[in-house]
Design an enzyme around this catalytic site. Structure first.
Site, PDB file in Angstrom:
ATOM      1  N   SER A 152      45.217  39.094  50.310  1.00 16.72           N
ATOM      2  CA  SER A 152      45.058  40.487  49.854  1.00 16.72           C
ATOM      3  C   SER A 152      45.325  41.400  51.043  1.00 16.72           C
ATOM      4  O   SER A 152      45.050  41.013  52.190  1.00 16.72           O
ATOM      5  CB  SER A 152      43.625  40.717  49.354  1.00 16.72           C
ATOM      6  OG  SER A 152      43.370  42.115  49.213  1.00 16.72           O
ATOM      7  N   TYR A 165      34.655  40.235  50.189  1.00 16.63           N
ATOM      8  CA  TYR A 165      35.935  39.758  49.646  1.00 16.63           C
ATOM      9  C   TYR A 165      37.030  39.834  50.715  1.00 16.63           C
ATOM     10  O   TYR A 165      37.768  38.864  50.946  1.00 16.63           O
ATOM     11  CB  TYR A 165      36.307  40.620  48.438  1.00 16.63           C
ATOM     12  CG  TYR A 165      37.693  40.403  47.877  1.00 16.63           C
ATOM     13  CD1 TYR A 165      37.954  39.362  46.985  1.00 16.63           C
ATOM     14  CD2 TYR A 165      38.747  41.255  48.218  1.00 16.63           C
ATOM     15  CE1 TYR A 165      39.229  39.167  46.453  1.00 16.63           C
ATOM     16  CE2 TYR A 165      40.017  41.077  47.684  1.00 16.63           C
ATOM     17  CZ  TYR A 165      40.254  40.032  46.808  1.00 16.63           C
ATOM     18  OH  TYR A 165      41.510  39.848  46.276  1.00 16.63           O
ATOM     19  N   LYS A 169      39.288  36.799  52.481  1.00 15.86           N
ATOM     20  CA  LYS A 169      40.757  36.763  52.456  1.00 15.86           C
ATOM     21  C   LYS A 169      41.316  36.762  53.883  1.00 15.86           C
ATOM     22  O   LYS A 169      42.379  36.181  54.144  1.00 15.86           O
ATOM     23  CB  LYS A 169      41.303  37.952  51.657  1.00 15.86           C
ATOM     24  CG  LYS A 169      40.996  37.885  50.159  1.00 15.86           C
ATOM     25  CD  LYS A 169      41.707  36.725  49.475  1.00 15.86           C
ATOM     26  CE  LYS A 169      41.596  36.800  47.958  1.00 15.86           C
ATOM     27  NZ  LYS A 169      42.332  35.715  47.286  1.00 15.86           N
TER      28      LYS A 169
HETATM   29  N1  LIG Z   1      44.782  42.191  41.252  1.00 13.04           N
HETATM   30  C1  LIG Z   1      44.801  42.673  42.492  1.00 13.04           C
HETATM   31  O1  LIG Z   1      44.853  43.891  42.704  1.00 13.04           O
HETATM   32  C2  LIG Z   1      44.762  41.708  43.658  1.00 13.04           C
HETATM   33  C3  LIG Z   1      44.967  42.243  44.922  1.00 13.04           C
HETATM   34  C4  LIG Z   1      44.947  41.397  46.017  1.00 13.04           C
HETATM   35  C5  LIG Z   1      44.733  40.047  45.842  1.00 13.04           C
HETATM   36  N2  LIG Z   1      44.528  39.543  44.586  1.00 13.04           N
HETATM   37  C6  LIG Z   1      44.308  38.101  44.461  1.00 13.04           C
HETATM   38  O2  LIG Z   1      45.207  37.578  43.513  1.00 13.04           O
HETATM   39  C7  LIG Z   1      44.668  36.375  42.960  1.00 13.04           C
HETATM   40  C8  LIG Z   1      44.779  36.432  41.444  1.00 13.04           C
HETATM   41  O3  LIG Z   1      43.962  37.493  40.987  1.00 13.04           O
HETATM   42  P1  LIG Z   1      44.285  38.333  39.671  1.00 13.04           P
HETATM   43  O4  LIG Z   1      44.209  39.733  40.079  1.00 13.04           O
HETATM   44  O5  LIG Z   1      45.484  37.823  38.987  1.00 13.04           O
HETATM   45  O6  LIG Z   1      42.957  38.005  38.843  1.00 13.04           O
HETATM   46  P2  LIG Z   1      42.679  37.702  37.306  1.00 13.04           P
HETATM   47  O7  LIG Z   1      43.640  38.399  36.432  1.00 13.04           O
HETATM   48  O8  LIG Z   1      41.225  37.936  37.138  1.00 13.04           O
HETATM   49  O9  LIG Z   1      42.997  36.141  37.202  1.00 13.04           O
HETATM   50  C9  LIG Z   1      42.234  35.220  37.927  1.00 13.04           C
HETATM   51  C10 LIG Z   1      42.669  33.826  37.525  1.00 13.04           C
HETATM   52  O10 LIG Z   1      41.917  32.892  38.300  1.00 13.04           O
HETATM   53  C11 LIG Z   1      41.190  32.029  37.427  1.00 13.04           C
HETATM   54  N3  LIG Z   1      39.937  31.701  38.079  1.00 13.04           N
HETATM   55  C12 LIG Z   1      38.954  32.542  38.486  1.00 13.04           C
HETATM   56  N4  LIG Z   1      37.969  31.859  39.084  1.00 13.04           N
HETATM   57  C13 LIG Z   1      38.339  30.548  39.058  1.00 13.04           C
HETATM   58  C14 LIG Z   1      37.755  29.358  39.524  1.00 13.04           C
HETATM   59  N5  LIG Z   1      36.575  29.353  40.138  1.00 13.04           N
HETATM   60  N6  LIG Z   1      38.411  28.197  39.322  1.00 13.04           N
HETATM   61  C15 LIG Z   1      39.614  28.188  38.690  1.00 13.04           C
HETATM   62  N7  LIG Z   1      40.232  29.287  38.241  1.00 13.04           N
HETATM   63  C16 LIG Z   1      39.590  30.456  38.419  1.00 13.04           C
HETATM   64  C17 LIG Z   1      41.040  32.805  36.133  1.00 13.04           C
HETATM   65  O11 LIG Z   1      40.907  31.934  35.028  1.00 13.04           O
HETATM   66  P3  LIG Z   1      39.512  31.627  34.274  1.00 13.04           P
HETATM   67  O12 LIG Z   1      38.671  32.869  34.330  1.00 13.04           O
HETATM   68  O13 LIG Z   1      39.979  31.259  32.905  1.00 13.04           O
HETATM   69  O14 LIG Z   1      38.934  30.477  35.026  1.00 13.04           O
HETATM   70  C18 LIG Z   1      42.386  33.512  36.072  1.00 13.04           C
HETATM   71  O15 LIG Z   1      43.382  32.638  35.599  1.00 13.04           O
HETATM   72  C19 LIG Z   1      43.237  36.282  43.492  1.00 13.04           C
HETATM   73  O16 LIG Z   1      43.180  35.394  44.579  1.00 13.04           O
HETATM   74  C20 LIG Z   1      42.951  37.696  43.957  1.00 13.04           C
HETATM   75  O17 LIG Z   1      41.959  37.739  44.961  1.00 13.04           O
HETATM   76  C21 LIG Z   1      44.538  40.344  43.491  1.00 13.04           C
END
Ligand SMILES: NC(=O)c1ccc[n+]([C@@H]2O[C@H](COP(=O)([O-])OP(=O)(O)OC[C@H]3O[C@@H](n4cnc5c(N)ncnc54)[C@H](OP(=O)(O)O)[C@@H]3O)[C@@H](O)[C@H]2O)c1
Length: 264
Positions: A152, A165, A169
Site C-alpha cells: 500500500s 495497517y 504494509k
Molecule cells: N482498496 C484499496 O484502496 C487498497 C489500497 C492499498 C492496498 N490495498 C491492498 O490490496 C489488497 C486487496 O484489498 P482489496 O481492496 O481488494 O480488498 P477487498 O475488496 O476487501 O478484498 C479482500 C479479499 O481478500 C480476502 N480475504 C480477506 N481476509 C482474508 C483472509 N484472512 N484469508 C483469505 N482471504 C482473505 C477476501 O475474501 P473473503 O472475505 O471472502 O475471505 C477478498 O477476496 C489488500 O492487501 C489491501 O491491503 C488495497
C-alpha cells in the site's frame, strides 16, 4: 487476448473473491494463465471463479479458474492450494499475495496488542506462509517464478488513523526486498503499492466523498481494481524478467499530490 501471454503458466492469487484479487485473477486468466484463487469461504471463491470463467467463455486462449477456500494465515491451507494447483497443471509460476485486512483504526498506541498482532499476521506474515508453500510445491522449478506482494502507499508515508495497517504494509515492503535477495534466481519477488482503489476494504476512504478523494491525485480519479491488476501482470510477466526487489507504486499520483499549476 490481452497485453500479456501467460499461456501454460499457473498462478495462485490469495483473496481473489472480490476487489483487487478478483481483477488480478481475471486478467491473468484472460491472458492464458490457469488461476487458483482463494477466499476464506469456499462458496465465495467458487462463485468468483465461476464468474470469471463465464466472462472469459469467448476469450481465445483464456486459462482455467478454480476457486478454493483458504485462510491466508493457515499453512495447511496454503499447502493444500499450492498442491492442488500443481496437481492439476503440473507447475506453479506466479504467486500473488493479495489478501489483506484493516480492522485497527485510531492512534497506534491505543490499539489492542492482540488486534495489532492479527493485522501483522494477515498483512505481513501470511505472505511468508504462502511463499513457503509455493516453493515447496515447486514455484520456480520450470522457469523463474514471480511473487507479487500487494502492499500500500500507506507503507511509504505517515498517516493518522491507520498507522497499524500502514506499519504492517511497511514490514511487507521490507520482507519483499529481503526475499528478493534470498530467492533469486529461482524466483523474483516484487510488491505493488496501490493508492485508494474502489473496493470494499477501502470504502471509508472514498465512498461518501469520492470527488474529494479523486481531487487529491494529479490524474483526478481514484483507482479501479483493474489498474492494480495490470501492474501485477507486468511484474508477473517475462517483460519484467530483470526486475526483483522493487516496489511499484500505482496510485494515480496520490503520493506526489496535486499542484496549483495542474494542467497548465
Ligand atoms: N482498496 C484499496 O484502496 C487498497 C489500497 C492499498 C492496498 N490495498 C491492498 O490490496 C489488497 C486487496 O484489498 P482489496 O481492496 O481488494 O480488498 P477487498 O475488496 O476487501 O478484498 C479482500 C479479499 O481478500 C480476502 N480475504 C480477506 N481476509 C482474508 C483472509 N484472512 N484469508 C483469505 N482471504 C482473505 C477476501 O475474501 P473473503 O472475505 O471472502 O475471505 C477478498 O477476496 C489488500 O492487501 C489491501 O491491503 C488495497
Amino acid at each position: 487476448m490481452t497485453t500479456y501471454d501467460f499461456t501454460d503458466r499457473t498462478a495462485v492469487v490469495t483473496g481473489g473473491s472480490r476487489g483487487i484479487g478478483y481483477a488480478t485473477a481475471h486478467l491473468l486468466a484472460a491472458s492464458g494463465a490457469n488461476v487458483f484463487l482463494t477466499s476464506r469461504m469456499a462458496e465465495a471463491a467458487e462463485e468468483a471463479a465461476a464468474q470469471i470463467t463465464a466472462d472469459l467463455a469467448d476469450t481465445t486462449g483464456a486459462g482455467t479458474v478454480t476457486g478454493l477456500a483458504g485462510h491466508v494465515a493457515h499453512p495447511e491451507a496454503a499447502a493444500a492450494v499450492c498442491a492442488a494447483a500443481v496437481e492439476a497443471t503440473g507447475r506453479l509460476d506466479i504467486l500473488v499475495n493479495n489478501a489483506g485486512t484493516n480492522p485497527a483504526y485510531g492512534p497506534v498506541a491505543d490499539q489492542d496488542p492482540a488486534l495489532v498482532a492479527k493485522v501483522f499476521e494477515i498483512n505481513s506474515t501470511s505472505p511468508l506462509v504462502w511463499i513457503r508453500a509455493a516453493l515447496d510445491a515447486g514455484l520456480g522449478a520450470e522457469t523463474t517464478g514471480s511473487i507479487v506482494n500487494i502492499a500500500s502507499i500507506g507503507a511509504l508515508t505517515m498517516e493518522d488513523g491507520i498507522g497499524v495497517y500502514n506499519s504492517s504494509k511497511a514490514a511487507l515492503l521490507h520482507l519483499t526486498k529481503q526475499l528478493a535477495r534470498e530467492l533469486g534466481p529461482r524466483a523474483r519477488v516484487n510488491s505493488v503499492a496501490p493508492g485508494v482503489v474502489r473496493t470494499r476494504l477501502s470504502e471509508a476512504l472514498w465512498k461518501d466523498h469520492e470527488d474529494a478523494a479523486a481531487a487529491t491525485s494529479p490524474l483526478g480519479r481514484i483507482g479501479e481494481p483493474a489498474d492494480i491488476a495490470d501492474a501485477v501482470a507486468f511484474l508477473a510477466a517475462p517483460s519484467s524478467s530483470w526486475i526483483t526487489g522493487t516496489n511499484l507504486v500505482v496510485d494515480g499520483g496520490q503520493l506526489v499530490g496535486t499542484s496549483s499549476i495542474s494542467g497548465k
